[in-house]
Design a protein around this motif. Structure first.
Motif, PDB file in Angstrom:
ATOM      1  N   ALA A 214       0.824  -1.208   0.000  1.00 21.68           N
ATOM      2  CA  ALA A 214       0.000   0.000   0.000  1.00 21.68           C
ATOM      3  C   ALA A 214       0.860   1.260   0.000  1.00 21.68           C
ATOM      4  CB  ALA A 214      -0.934  -0.005   1.208  1.00 21.68           C
ATOM      5  N   ARG A 215       1.973   1.235   0.716  1.00 21.05           N
ATOM      6  CA  ARG A 215       2.876   2.387   0.771  1.00 21.05           C
ATOM      7  C   ARG A 215       3.909   2.355  -0.355  1.00 21.05           C
ATOM      8  NH1 ARG A 215       7.969   2.549   2.856  1.00 21.05           N
ATOM      9  NH2 ARG A 215       8.821   4.563   3.472  1.00 21.05           N
ATOM     10  N   THR A 216       4.513   1.201  -0.574  1.00 22.15           N
ATOM     11  CA  THR A 216       5.621   1.087  -1.515  1.00 22.15           C
ATOM     12  C   THR A 216       5.199   1.364  -2.947  1.00 22.15           C
ATOM     13  OG1 THR A 216       6.730  -0.525  -0.102  1.00 22.15           O
ATOM     14  CG2 THR A 216       7.379  -0.478  -2.417  1.00 22.15           C
ATOM     15  N   ILE A 217       4.103   0.757  -3.394  1.00 17.90           N
ATOM     16  CA  ILE A 217       3.698   0.896  -4.792  1.00 17.90           C
ATOM     17  C   ILE A 217       3.256   2.323  -5.100  1.00 17.90           C
ATOM     18  CG2 ILE A 217       2.032   0.122  -6.516  1.00 17.90           C
ATOM     19  CD1 ILE A 217       2.086  -2.626  -5.149  1.00 17.90           C
ATOM     20  N   ARG A 218       2.515   2.950  -4.167  1.00 17.94           N
ATOM     21  CA  ARG A 218       2.066   4.334  -4.401  1.00 17.94           C
ATOM     22  C   ARG A 218       3.239   5.296  -4.525  1.00 17.94           C
ATOM     23  NH1 ARG A 218      -3.227   5.704  -0.686  1.00 17.94           N
ATOM     24  NH2 ARG A 218      -4.461   3.852  -1.176  1.00 17.94           N
ATOM     25  N   ARG A 219       4.331   5.036  -3.831  1.00 16.43           N
ATOM     26  CA  ARG A 219       5.508   5.899  -3.921  1.00 16.43           C
ATOM     27  C   ARG A 219       6.378   5.557  -5.123  1.00 16.43           C
ATOM     28  NH1 ARG A 219       8.722   6.213   1.585  1.00 16.43           N
ATOM     29  NH2 ARG A 219       9.860   7.707   0.306  1.00 16.43           N
ATOM     30  N   ALA A 220       6.545   4.273  -5.388  1.00 18.03           N
ATOM     31  CA  ALA A 220       7.511   3.851  -6.406  1.00 18.03           C
ATOM     32  C   ALA A 220       7.074   4.192  -7.828  1.00 18.03           C
ATOM     33  CB  ALA A 220       7.755   2.343  -6.285  1.00 18.03           C
TER      34      ALA A 220
END
Length: 416
Positions: A214-220
């Protein structure tokens, strides 16, 4: 119960996987045919900006959906969950077919720069070697991609510096050549350049192997896309400043020709080596993405279930990777690079059209982004060369027919 993949990728790993797929393809492959379609440097840059905008809408939709459905498969999964099984299947079919063409194009780019007279043989060898790397685990793929991206960015920085210093930034050279037919020229150039931006999808299709998705994909995804767009703009302006749009459109090795025209002959072999490394990075990430979508479709029975196996030691879909590698090797031995770009772009743009349609169901704000993305994808897809549209539509129809046959067989088996 289906075996799950290991979550081992953080934000930086995911960004690198996306960059490895994007940085290289647009610079070394798609920019020349896009310049020929645009007809002028100004229209090419407008097309690049339009491709980037459509990609941004797609990226936002992909990030939101990937965070909600953090499993392998990308829009195959999103379409199935939000729109229904048929649309999910068509998304997966478009992705696998379109990206198989992309893999072949990248492999042939390696061959063209390493050993032009034996380009097909080198392409097949590259596919075999990178399939072996992917088989050993996604972390090893991420480490290799990190090294490849570092080398490619260094080479591109040298090209930009050489061209800009030599040309003294003559703005008149940004718009020579025929003007084409204006809007259609821009749309076709943007459609061809979209081939270069589609790499951020690799982050979404690896959703099952990302930590804290949820955090990693939205940032990457936005990070990888933003870095790639800045790199493309810098390289496009630099190359146009020494070759002009006509020279860029005619070139088969635009960056090598640009540094040669800039008087930096010593850079030509460095650029050739960088092109080969960039294509290897794109190929590595592409095979990763196609094999994960193959895994997801095999789990649901749309492809042979034997391809759904996960290796007990390396935690990768090893049979799917071997199958994808074998198909790409066969295609790379027979296809033409430029023809593969338009075909791939059509399939991938339809894939993202379904991504945006899936995101439209998430709520009011996402409907605005998704509507823009959906309209942009369809406009670019149907502005591509007619041969690409016809071939892509035929393959999509074949996929729909296969789905209908499978569904009919399933229904007949369920009847008493």
């Amino acid at each position: 119960m289906a075996q799950e993949l290991k979550r081992s990728l953080g934000v930086s790993d995911a960004v690198i996987v996306g960059l490895g797929s994007m940085v290289g393809a647009g610079v070394f492959v798609a920019m020349a045919p896009a310049a020929a379609a645009a007809g002028s440097g100004t229209l090419l840059l407008i097309g690049l900006g339009l491709a980037g905008f459509v990609a941004y809408c797609n990226a936002m939709a992909s990030a939101r959906l990937a965070a909600r459905y953090p499993v392998s498969g990308g829009t195959y999964v999103y379409g199935r969950e939000r729109l229904g099984p048929l649309w999910g299947y068509l998304a997966g079919w478009s992705f696998v077919v379109g990206k198989t063409a992309s893999c072949a194009a990248m492999a042939l780019t390696v061959g063209a720069y390493v050993w032009p007279d034996q380009a097909h043989a080198v392409a097949v060898a590259a596919v075999v070697a990178l399939t072996a790397v992917n088989y050993r685990g996604v972390q090893k793929s991420a480490w290799l991609t990190r090294a490849i991206v570092a080398v490619v960015l260094a080479v591109l920085a040298a090209v930009v510096a050489s061209c800009l210093v030599s040309s003294a930034s003559d703005p008149a050279r940004l718009a020579p050549g025929s003007a084409g037919d204006g809007p259609r020229s821009v749309l076709q150039a943007a459609g061809l350049l979209f081939f270069a931006f589609a790499g951020y999808a690799r982050i979404a299709t690896l959703g099952e192997e990302v930590r804290d998705p949820a955090r990693t994909i939205r940032r990457a995804i936005p990070l990888a896309l933003g870095i790639a767009l800045v790199v493309y703009l810098c390289v496009a302006i630099a190359v146009l400043s020494v070759l002009g749009a006509d020279g860029l459109g005619r070139s088969t090795a635009p960056l090598a020709d640009a540094v040669r025209a800039a008087g930096s002959q010593w850079l030509v072999p460095v650029v050739s080596a960088g092109a080969a490394v960039a294509a290897l990075g794109s190929l590595l990430a592409l095979v990763l993405g196609v094999s994960r979508t193959t895994l997801a479709m095999a789990r649901d029975g749309y492809l042979p279930r034997v391809l759904a196996a996960v290796h007990p030691r390396f935690h990768v879909p090893h049979r799917a990777e071997l199958a994808v590698g074998a198909v790409v090797a066969v295609v790379a031995a027979t296809v033409d690079v430029r023809g593969a770009i338009g075909f791939s772009s059509f399939g991938v743009l339809l894939y993202y059209a379904l991504t945006n349609a899936s995101a439209w169901t998430l709520g009011s704000y996402w409907r605005v982004v998704a509507t823009l993305g959906l309209a942009g994808c369809l406009a670019l897809a149907f502005s591509l060369p007619l041969s690409s549209v016809v071939a892509g539509a035929a393959v999509l129809a074949a996929g729909a027919a296969a789905y209908a046959v499978r569904d009919r067989v399933r229904i007949s088996r369920e009847r008493p």
